[in-house]
Design an enzyme around this catalytic site. Sequence first.
Site, PDB file in Angstrom:
ATOM      1  N   GLU A 180       0.847  -1.190   0.000  1.00  0.00           N
ATOM      2  CA  GLU A 180       0.000   0.000   0.000  1.00  0.00           C
ATOM      3  C   GLU A 180       0.887   1.247   0.000  1.00  0.00           C
ATOM      4  O   GLU A 180       1.429   1.639   1.036  1.00  0.00           O
ATOM      5  CB  GLU A 180      -0.931   0.014   1.209  1.00  0.00           C
ATOM      6  CG  GLU A 180      -1.817   1.258   1.303  1.00  0.00           C
ATOM      7  CD  GLU A 180      -2.508   1.599  -0.009  1.00  0.00           C
ATOM      8  OE1 GLU A 180      -2.090   2.574  -0.669  1.00  0.00           O
ATOM      9  OE2 GLU A 180      -3.455   0.875  -0.380  1.00  0.00           O
ATOM     10  N   PHE A 221      -3.643   3.251   4.239  1.00  0.00           N
ATOM     11  CA  PHE A 221      -4.530   2.140   4.528  1.00  0.00           C
ATOM     12  C   PHE A 221      -5.957   2.660   4.669  1.00  0.00           C
ATOM     13  O   PHE A 221      -6.189   3.749   5.187  1.00  0.00           O
ATOM     14  CB  PHE A 221      -4.097   1.432   5.820  1.00  0.00           C
ATOM     15  CG  PHE A 221      -3.083   0.345   5.606  1.00  0.00           C
ATOM     16  CD1 PHE A 221      -3.456  -0.986   5.666  1.00  0.00           C
ATOM     17  CD2 PHE A 221      -1.765   0.656   5.327  1.00  0.00           C
ATOM     18  CE1 PHE A 221      -2.535  -1.997   5.462  1.00  0.00           C
ATOM     19  CE2 PHE A 221      -0.837  -0.335   5.115  1.00  0.00           C
ATOM     20  CZ  PHE A 221      -1.204  -1.675   5.182  1.00  0.00           C
ATOM     21  N   GLY A 222      -6.896   1.860   4.206  1.00  0.00           N
ATOM     22  CA  GLY A 222      -8.298   2.271   4.208  1.00  0.00           C
ATOM     23  C   GLY A 222      -8.790   2.642   2.832  1.00  0.00           C
ATOM     24  O   GLY A 222      -9.998   2.717   2.607  1.00  0.00           O
ATOM     25  N   GLY A 223      -7.855   2.885   1.912  1.00  0.00           N
ATOM     26  CA  GLY A 223      -8.234   3.134   0.525  1.00  0.00           C
ATOM     27  C   GLY A 223      -9.061   4.392   0.341  1.00  0.00           C
ATOM     28  O   GLY A 223      -9.121   5.283   1.193  1.00  0.00           O
ATOM     29  N   THR A 224      -9.736   4.443  -0.803  1.00  0.00           N
ATOM     30  CA  THR A 224     -10.557   5.604  -1.148  1.00  0.00           C
ATOM     31  C   THR A 224     -11.660   5.827  -0.138  1.00  0.00           C
ATOM     32  O   THR A 224     -11.912   6.952   0.309  1.00  0.00           O
ATOM     33  CB  THR A 224     -11.155   5.429  -2.557  1.00  0.00           C
ATOM     34  OG1 THR A 224     -10.089   5.399  -3.517  1.00  0.00           O
ATOM     35  CG2 THR A 224     -12.104   6.571  -2.896  1.00  0.00           C
ATOM     36  N   CYS A 225     -12.338   4.755   0.250  1.00  0.00           N
ATOM     37  CA  CYS A 225     -13.522   4.885   1.110  1.00  0.00           C
ATOM     38  C   CYS A 225     -13.216   5.634   2.394  1.00  0.00           C
ATOM     39  O   CYS A 225     -13.892   6.593   2.748  1.00  0.00           O
ATOM     40  CB  CYS A 225     -14.084   3.496   1.426  1.00  0.00           C
ATOM     41  SG  CYS A 225     -15.456   3.531   2.591  1.00  0.00           S
ATOM     42  N   HIS A 278     -47.074   2.324  10.857  1.00  0.00           N
ATOM     43  CA  HIS A 278     -47.744   3.606  10.608  1.00  0.00           C
ATOM     44  C   HIS A 278     -47.469   4.523  11.791  1.00  0.00           C
ATOM     45  O   HIS A 278     -47.519   4.076  12.940  1.00  0.00           O
ATOM     46  CB  HIS A 278     -49.253   3.397  10.448  1.00  0.00           C
ATOM     47  CG  HIS A 278     -50.015   4.675  10.271  1.00  0.00           C
ATOM     48  ND1 HIS A 278     -50.063   5.352   9.076  1.00  0.00           N
ATOM     49  CD2 HIS A 278     -50.724   5.414  11.172  1.00  0.00           C
ATOM     50  CE1 HIS A 278     -50.787   6.444   9.219  1.00  0.00           C
ATOM     51  NE2 HIS A 278     -51.201   6.498  10.486  1.00  0.00           N
TER      52      HIS A 278
END
Length: 463
Positions: free
Chosen positions: A42, A46-50, A449
Amino acid sequence: MSARSRADGTAMHEYDLVVVGGGSGNSIFGPEFDDLRCAIVEPDRFGGTCLNRGCVPSKMFVVAADMAETVHHAARLGIDLSFNGADWPAIRDRVFARIDPAHDSALEYRRSVGIDVFTDPARFVAPKVLQVGDEQITATNIVVACGARPMVPEIPGIESVPFHTSDTIMRLDALPESMVILGGGFIAAEMAHIFSGFGTNVTIVQRGPRLMMAEDEEVSLRFTDAVRHRFHVHTNSTIIGVAPHEDGVAVTMHTGSRDRTLFADVLLVATGRIPNSDRVDAAAGGVATDAVGRVVVDEHYRTTADGVWALGDVTNHFQLKHMANAETRVVRHNLTHPHDLRALPHPDVVPHAVFTDPQIAAVGLTEAQARAADADVMVAVRPYSGTAYGWALEDTTSFAKVIADRETRLILGAHIMGPYASLLIQPLVQAMTFGQTVDQIGREVIYTHPALTEVVEQVLLEF
């Protein structure tokens, strides 16, 4: 990790599993790999685009923008509210103070459990051989999960201005007074909502006739009409040049039969995303890609190269985190069960949501797609205003739409525009996943409802 000497005397590091990409690819590793030699590559965060520049930070901004935007809807409910401005640095720092530390903790955790972490970019130099910095690595299995990046079109002058993409726009030092957004898709819609909500004067320039062109046409039309009171929207318009102007940018567009120049503090390019297959030189590894650069995989996520798998934005057109997560689960199983390969059970039932205002959510086919497939189509549309909670909201624009097959009574597609659309779509997703008919989910389910879910009940009862 083990190593063997190559003919040129350098070391080739050997693994059982190498994952290229620290987004959803980082979730591949689990206890079932504890006894294997594993590595992850990487070069960014870390965690990428998101996590870093997509889903998570943008939704944290959206929550704040939603709060600001309520001011403009309060009067119809008899409430006198005023908007006194947004503290952009405080909003931005709340977001990234939460997000940024996650990279270091993820990197340290992977190393602590015995996974080698490479932080240089990786590229194939031969089948199953990756060049990573000054080293070469190989593995029994390689998973390519290197994601996608913003696509920047060729526009005269684009390199002469400090334009932004979704990668950078959320980290601005100050809230701009004005912004031009090039593009009319989900990134453009969300960013326009965020910055307009905080007080920026937003202009959207869209090449097509409507915003959100990938959505059902009725949603696209209604959304475009709904946001014209918030943003300056130029459809059927093409950017023909950009240039620096004072402290901002001059954007010249061709619209109708004439050219027009817009001036703004910031230019955001939001014209789509392209897969990163070129950055890993997929072809050198024997990994085939399609005409737009997506890695080609079979139903089990195997590429054309033996022992090489792919998942996420680098291989599918959805470019959705929840799709990548689902693919990760499949690939994890297939890596550890080579004689019992799985596929995604319902690859065509993939919902998505756009967190703009009004929200949009959809799953399955649009009406046009269903008719093009020669299905015997039934269509039902119901407004939020037909429900008690819709009355409470004083809502006049929101609606739910369902497309179904007349013979089988199965749902082919569902589309919702309005408050909580991202939640309201879920019972329709479940119905499509488990093969429930419009009659079963419409008549055999009791809906609360006066909750807003009654709009789902009502649109199904139309059938």
